[in-house]
Design a protein around this motif. Structure first.
Motif, PDB file in Angstrom:
ATOM      1  N   PRO A  85       0.664  -1.245   0.044  1.00  0.00           N
ATOM      2  CA  PRO A  85      -0.032  -0.008  -0.292  1.00  0.00           C
ATOM      3  C   PRO A  85       0.840   1.300  -0.062  1.00  0.00           C
ATOM      4  O   PRO A  85       1.928   1.283   0.657  1.00  0.00           O
ATOM      5  CB  PRO A  85      -0.768  -0.278   1.321  1.00  0.00           C
ATOM      6  CG  PRO A  85      -0.832  -1.471   1.573  1.00  0.00           C
ATOM      7  CD  PRO A  85       0.493  -1.992   1.093  1.00  0.00           C
ATOM      8  N   GLU A  86       0.413   2.186  -0.595  1.00  0.00           N
ATOM      9  CA  GLU A  86       1.349   3.517  -0.608  1.00  0.00           C
ATOM     10  C   GLU A  86       1.776   4.056   0.517  1.00  0.00           C
ATOM     11  O   GLU A  86       2.924   4.633   0.816  1.00  0.00           O
ATOM     12  CB  GLU A  86       0.520   4.526  -1.891  1.00  0.00           C
ATOM     13  CG  GLU A  86       1.212   5.903  -2.148  1.00  0.00           C
ATOM     14  CD  GLU A  86       2.539   5.429  -2.914  1.00  0.00           C
ATOM     15  OE1 GLU A  86       3.470   5.912  -2.868  1.00  0.00           O
ATOM     16  OE2 GLU A  86       2.224   4.474  -3.772  1.00  0.00           O
ATOM     17  N   ALA A  87       0.796   4.186   1.712  1.00  0.00           N
ATOM     18  CA  ALA A  87       1.077   4.663   2.823  1.00  0.00           C
ATOM     19  C   ALA A  87       1.939   4.065   3.529  1.00  0.00           C
ATOM     20  O   ALA A  87       2.814   4.420   4.086  1.00  0.00           O
ATOM     21  CB  ALA A  87      -0.322   4.778   3.736  1.00  0.00           C
ATOM     22  N   LYS A  88       1.969   2.432   3.562  1.00  0.00           N
ATOM     23  CA  LYS A  88       3.326   1.875   3.865  1.00  0.00           C
ATOM     24  C   LYS A  88       4.587   1.853   3.042  1.00  0.00           C
ATOM     25  O   LYS A  88       5.450   2.144   3.882  1.00  0.00           O
ATOM     26  CB  LYS A  88       2.527   0.365   4.105  1.00  0.00           C
ATOM     27  CG  LYS A  88       3.736  -0.523   4.604  1.00  0.00           C
ATOM     28  CD  LYS A  88       3.336  -1.949   4.684  1.00  0.00           C
ATOM     29  CE  LYS A  88       4.225  -2.949   5.201  1.00  0.00           C
ATOM     30  NZ  LYS A  88       3.957  -4.455   5.374  1.00  0.00           N
ATOM     31  N   ARG A  89       4.231   2.101   1.976  1.00  0.00           N
ATOM     32  CA  ARG A  89       5.592   2.332   1.271  1.00  0.00           C
ATOM     33  C   ARG A  89       6.189   3.629   1.652  1.00  0.00           C
ATOM     34  O   ARG A  89       7.474   3.570   1.850  1.00  0.00           O
ATOM     35  CB  ARG A  89       5.360   2.487  -0.291  1.00  0.00           C
ATOM     36  CG  ARG A  89       6.466   2.542  -1.121  1.00  0.00           C
ATOM     37  CD  ARG A  89       6.162   2.830  -2.545  1.00  0.00           C
ATOM     38  NE  ARG A  89       5.321   1.676  -3.308  1.00  0.00           N
ATOM     39  CZ  ARG A  89       5.959   0.792  -3.787  1.00  0.00           C
ATOM     40  NH1 ARG A  89       7.306   0.699  -3.984  1.00  0.00           N
ATOM     41  NH2 ARG A  89       5.328  -0.118  -4.511  1.00  0.00           N
ATOM     42  N   THR A  90       5.446   4.715   1.625  1.00  0.00           N
ATOM     43  CA  THR A  90       6.059   5.965   2.377  1.00  0.00           C
ATOM     44  C   THR A  90       6.618   5.866   3.558  1.00  0.00           C
ATOM     45  O   THR A  90       7.586   6.351   3.771  1.00  0.00           O
ATOM     46  CB  THR A  90       4.966   6.903   2.161  1.00  0.00           C
ATOM     47  OG1 THR A  90       4.329   7.070   0.781  1.00  0.00           O
ATOM     48  CG2 THR A  90       5.563   8.489   2.211  1.00  0.00           C
ATOM     49  N   SER A  91       5.972   5.354   4.621  1.00  0.00           N
ATOM     50  CA  SER A  91       6.418   5.358   5.889  1.00  0.00           C
ATOM     51  C   SER A  91       7.825   4.428   5.898  1.00  0.00           C
ATOM     52  O   SER A  91       8.480   4.482   6.742  1.00  0.00           O
ATOM     53  CB  SER A  91       5.259   4.949   6.873  1.00  0.00           C
ATOM     54  OG  SER A  91       4.953   3.738   6.377  1.00  0.00           O
TER      55      SER A  91
END
Length: 232
Positions: A85-91
């Motif tokens: 998921p994009e949010a997990k990737r970013t964090s």
């Protein structure tokens, strides 16, 4: 100092990802991790053609370059069986960048590297440009003919001028800089001696070992063992 592979193992368990360290050719340096050969070849190619940039390997993974003082020395590859998921990737990228910055700072803490612009004020402009070029191209074979061409001087004149102004032969200066970088990485056995040599532009491990011993008085393996013995 905590080894990079140990940091990555702990990080992988927390992030629920497969995380491993690759050298600049795409060779896996993390024990007990096996990657698809096509993926490692793709990552290795991307590292050579797009160094020092965040590499997105696939929707289910990403890679972060390991850059030590402007030199690409490897890549951290994170993969997952399913798309991230994009949010997990970013964090995840943010946290990994912080861990990597802390690790690299630890490598240079005892003996800080000389900055590219840390040269005598009175030094001729051609030599200043040469030193800055050397600083940012240590991972390549910076032959005398190549560097003299960069500063628009003949090889003969540049060689004489370099020795006169800096008190050291050009090749000895370049090798000294390369070996200083090698010493930093050899503090951590996460990096193989072969991968360190390749990251500094040495095509033959025997020549790297010979140069290292000439500069330091010991072989790369002896130096690595000495560093490990000094670890708390």
């Amino acid at each position: 100092m905590l080894a990079l592979n140990q940091l990555l193992t702990d990080f992988a368990a927390t992030a629920d990802l497969q995380v491993c360290l690759l050298d600049i050719t795409g060779q896996v340096l993390t024990p007990r991790v096996t990657l698809d050969s096509k993926l490692t070849l793709k990552v290795g190619h991307r590292m050579r053609t797009h160094p020092k940039t965040l590499l997105l390997a696939a929707p289910s993974g990403f890679a972060l370059p390991v850059v030590l003082d402007e030199q690409l020395v490897g890549t951290i590859l994170c993969t997952c069986p399913t798309p991230i998921p994009e949010a997990k990737r970013t964090s995840t990228i943010t946290i990994l960048q912080l861990l990597l910055a802390t690790y690299l700072n630890g490598l240079t803490q005892r003996q800080p590297l000389t900055a590219a612009d840390d040269v005598p004020v009175a030094l001729r402009s051609e030599l200043k440009l040469a030193i800055q070029y050397i600083h940012s191209h240590l991972n390549e074979n910076i032959a005398l003919a190549r560097i003299s061409k960069q500063v628009f001087l003949s090889s003969y004149y540049f060689s004489k001028l370099f020795k006169k102004e800096l008190g050291i032969n050009y090749i000895d200066y370049v090798n000294g800089k390369k070996i200083r970088h090698a010493q930093l990485l050899l503090q951590d056995n996460s990096w193989s001696i072969d991968s360190i040599a390749q990251s500094l532009g040495f095509t033959q491990i025997s020549y790297f070992s010979k140069t290292f011993k000439k500069v330091t008085g010991v072989s790369p393996r002896q130096f690595q063992k000495q560093c490990q013995a000094q670890q708390p």
